[in-house]
Design an enzyme around this catalytic site. Sequence first.
Site, PDB file in Angstrom:
ATOM      1  N   GLU A 286       0.833  -1.200   0.000  1.00 29.27           N
ATOM      2  CA  GLU A 286       0.000   0.000   0.000  1.00 29.27           C
ATOM      3  C   GLU A 286       0.873   1.257   0.000  1.00 29.27           C
ATOM      4  OE1 GLU A 286      -3.361   0.029  -0.347  1.00 29.27           O
ATOM      5  OE2 GLU A 286      -3.064  -2.114  -0.662  1.00 29.27           O
ATOM      6  N   TRP A 289       1.852   1.679  -3.549  1.00 30.46           N
ATOM      7  CA  TRP A 289       0.781   2.295  -4.340  1.00 30.46           C
ATOM      8  C   TRP A 289       0.781   3.807  -4.146  1.00 30.46           C
ATOM      9  CZ3 TRP A 289      -2.128   1.040  -8.281  1.00 30.46           C
ATOM     10  CH2 TRP A 289      -2.447  -0.288  -8.542  1.00 30.46           C
ATOM     11  N   TRP A 318     -20.554  10.254 -20.846  1.00 30.19           N
ATOM     12  CA  TRP A 318     -21.096  10.124 -19.499  1.00 30.19           C
ATOM     13  C   TRP A 318     -22.559  10.585 -19.472  1.00 30.19           C
ATOM     14  CZ3 TRP A 318     -17.872   7.393 -16.666  1.00 30.19           C
ATOM     15  CH2 TRP A 318     -16.495   7.505 -16.873  1.00 30.19           C
ATOM     16  N   ASN A 353     -11.033   1.590   2.502  1.00 38.63           N
ATOM     17  CA  ASN A 353     -10.470   1.556   1.157  1.00 38.63           C
ATOM     18  C   ASN A 353     -11.236   0.631   0.214  1.00 38.63           C
ATOM     19  OD1 ASN A 353      -8.272   2.315  -0.725  1.00 38.63           O
ATOM     20  ND2 ASN A 353      -7.848   0.125  -0.686  1.00 38.63           N
ATOM     21  N   TRP A 371     -15.994  10.390 -13.612  1.00 39.48           N
ATOM     22  CA  TRP A 371     -15.177  10.145 -12.422  1.00 39.48           C
ATOM     23  C   TRP A 371     -14.752  11.435 -11.742  1.00 39.48           C
ATOM     24  CZ3 TRP A 371     -10.313  12.249 -12.403  1.00 39.48           C
ATOM     25  CH2 TRP A 371      -9.726  12.573 -13.650  1.00 39.48           C
ATOM     26  N   TRP A 394      -9.624   7.043  -8.320  1.00 38.14           N
ATOM     27  CA  TRP A 394     -10.816   7.276  -9.138  1.00 38.14           C
ATOM     28  C   TRP A 394     -10.590   6.861 -10.586  1.00 38.14           C
ATOM     29  CZ3 TRP A 394     -15.817   7.950  -8.478  1.00 38.14           C
ATOM     30  CH2 TRP A 394     -16.256   8.224  -7.182  1.00 38.14           C
TER      31      TRP A 394
END
Length: 498
Positions: A286, A289, A318, A353, A371, A394
């Site tokens: 993590e 990331w 969208w 998360n 998004w 996102w």
Amino acid sequence: MKSLIWFRQDLRLADNLAVCEAFALAKTELANFDKSTCPQVEALYIVSPKQWQSHDVAPIQIDFIERHLNILAQGLAALGVKLTVVTLPWFDDVMDWLPNFLTDNQIDQVFATQEPEFNERKRDQQLLDIGLPITFVAQDCIINAGEVKNLSGQMYKVFTPFSKKWRQIASSKMIAPLHVPAPIGPAIAEPDPIVFETDHFTKKVSSNLWRAGEGEAKRILDYFCQQHIQDYQLERDFPALDNTSKLSPYLAIGVISAKQCLATALSYYPEALVDDTSPAKTWINELAWREFYRHLLVAFPRLSKGKSFNEKGDDVQWVNDDVQFAAWCEGRTGFPIIDAAMRQLNQTGWMHNRLRMVVASFLTKHLLIDWRWGERYFRQKLIDGDLAANNGGWQWSAGTGCDAQPYFRVFNPMNQSSKFDPDASFIKHYVPELAQQSLKLIHQPLFIEQSEIRFNEDDLFGNVAPQDKVTNQAYPSPIVEHSAARKRAIEVLSALKR
């Protein structure tokens, strides 16, 4: 020689290279001065309310920053350093103000931490261009942006090879956080309370659910590594369990550093960077990331400007339904796991998360809402708001990002609910109107075309007389039907095919 520490997203004294460099410079000059007139160190923090608002910084995070500035001011005072807090609405205002401040206070050298965001980097370059004596130190990541490269010398665009190289580099380094330097002079008077001028902020949200202070962040880190890191891989996806570190609010504003996190994990599991079977590997991943997204922000500045990493994202049509977006924001979509997660965010300023991925997938794929709408709403609410992580997460969920979830992978909220909250304890906590409903109904909510219909379980199964219906508090039926929404999403998002 007088130096200045300009604090930004590094509100700590421990493992702060800018602090150590400023103190080291002053102490180098100390031998040339009488102690009564010895070189000094000062500290600065700039509140930028208009800039923060344009960046959608959450009111709860602003409150968290204010609380930590008060603690930082006290810590600096004990080291003989005064913290000045000034309000300059925009980053551009710094250009005119800072040179005069340095002159008026006879500052010879400034030390500050680099930041990865585009506007922040642009501001810092402009300050260098006008000749200000500023040293920007790199310490927002464990491995500096630009140092983790593929064989072509470029930034990785896929996380797995990035993480392998990142772990290789990290394992070759001495991961040793810096200590708080010794006082530069006698302690100064107790600083006045720091209170942000409310005229600059439309509202203020209390962050008191989160304890403040470097010491508290370190305690949380130590406790997590002692008690939970070994079970993190198995338990991290269950929101009802309190088994994640919850360090993200402290990392976001720099109360604790990523290096401190890694060093503490390695103190318990020294082989975690090189041993794939280490219990600490998943949590350390993590951290990788976090670094991946921060490195991307530097390598691809357009990510700071609301652009899709995959340029084909511009071709997505969208739907952007305002009514459905409001239902998602307010936690009344009729999907209990989605609504519980959004209510957790709205009530606490934080979200588990796993649920961040689930609600982001739901917004972008079930509802086909851009998004960027979700990214902005999260930023306005999160106590751990961080552009790199928020944008990266996102775009991963929407399928528009670097190493993103494929556009055709659509999280099934019912399966996510039954798998990760099997007894619905998390859902019932945040959606109390479902407290008496069966698990079957909670995990498999029925789609009713008239979404305003109110129901209880007996109503749905036709077991009560009409006059006895709607005995529970209102809870909406799902605003979309999963299978139809999934099919539509795959059709529309096929524009993302590379």
